[in-house]
Enzyme design. Structure first.
Site, short mmCIF file in Angstrom:
data_model
loop_
_atom_site.label_atom_id
_atom_site.label_comp_id
_atom_site.label_asym_id
_atom_site.label_seq_id
_atom_site.Cartn_x
_atom_site.Cartn_y
_atom_site.Cartn_z
CD GLU A 132 6.67 7.18 1.64
OE1 GLU A 132 6.49 7.80 0.58
OE2 GLU A 132 7.69 6.50 1.87
CE LYS A 157 8.47 10.02 -1.66
NZ LYS A 157 8.27 8.56 -1.57
CB CYS A 188 10.40 7.93 1.59
SG CYS A 188 10.94 6.22 1.31
#
Length: 265
Positions: free
Chosen positions: A41, A114, A154
């Protein structure tokens, strides 16, 4: 057997410098036999301020970050999972934090924006991704030669319902920039849990070290098998980890403990 690799970086505020590092590391992974490689990321930029990435946001299909990823996938004949990059959003002050996947021909193969945005506030350590990022709304997967690959980033790791929504995957990828504080407490156990409960491989490519902006990321990029065993790990610093996806082992785990078939909800 399929060899996969995760790249760990300690990205800087300089996009060109980060592209140069990624070029070298992707080449290293491919030379070691990896046919699928994941970047972490925020690999193109870890700015001095969270707003720095907005200035580097690219339109989909255009820009030096996307051009590098397409060229690298084509040059090495690999599936390249591009960690995340900032893409232009419908809010001029914010970006999409997006994973783009490129096939061995260098063509775009999948996209995932995301979905879950990190927020953390404890003493002098505070983060709020919603200030500079627009959340995604759709689950992302793609079909690789060895099976379905689920895309997550994440903070998504804390939301198991996202992974159930992917369907049965052979591999789940988790590009990340976990903070050292939360990573030390939860990273390993969350990754292993996602592998165990979904009975698949998990490949996590992380930021890992002290960045120029003072932030410390946890690292520990790793490959985990469907039984929850860590097959490879890099604690901190720049580098590459790799390992094999064994289709027979995956099938054996699901046959001996058919938990996915035993679901009731």
């Amino acid at each position: 057997m399929t060899t996969v690799a995760a790249i760990q970086m300690v990205s800087t505020p300089d996009v060109a410098e980060n592209i140069a590092s990624a070029t070298r590391l992707v080449g290293e992974a491919a030379a070691a036999g990896a046919t699928l490689v994941s970047l972490p990321e925020y690999w193109p930029i870890m700015g001095m301020s969270d707003t720095d990435k907005v200035a580097h946001a690219e339109q989909i299909g255009d820009g030096p970050i996307q051009q590098f990823m397409a060229d690298a996938a084509r040059e090495h004949g690999i599936w390249l999972i591009g960690g995340t990059l900032p893409l232009v959003s419908n809010d001029a002050a914010k970006v999409m934090n997006t994973t783009l996947v490129y096939g061995p021909d260098g063509q775009p193969a999948a996209r995932y924006d995301k979905m879950h945005l990190f927020g953390f506030d404890k003493g002098d350590e505070s983060y709020d991704e919603s200030r500079t990022i627009v959340p995604g709304a759709a689950v992302g997967t793609f079909e690789a030669p060895f099976g379905r690959v689920g895309l997550s980033v994440c903070y998504d790791l804390r939301f198991p319902e996202l992974y159930r929504a992917m369907g049965e995957c052979a591999l789940i990828v988790v590009p990340a920039a976990f903070t050292h504080t939360t990573g030390l407490a939860h990273w390993d156990v969350l990754l292993r849990a996602r592998a165990i409960e979904n009975q698949c491989y998990v490949l996590a490519a992380a930021q890992g070290g002290r960045h120029q902006n003072g932030r410390r990321t946890y690292g520990h990029s790793m490959l985990i098998d469907p039984w929850g065993e860590v097959k490879a790990c890099l604690a901190e610093g720049e580098g590459v980890i790799s390992g094999e996806l064994d289709a027979d082992f995956l099938a054996g785990v699901r046959e001996s403990l058919p938990a996915l078939k035993h679901r009731r909800l």
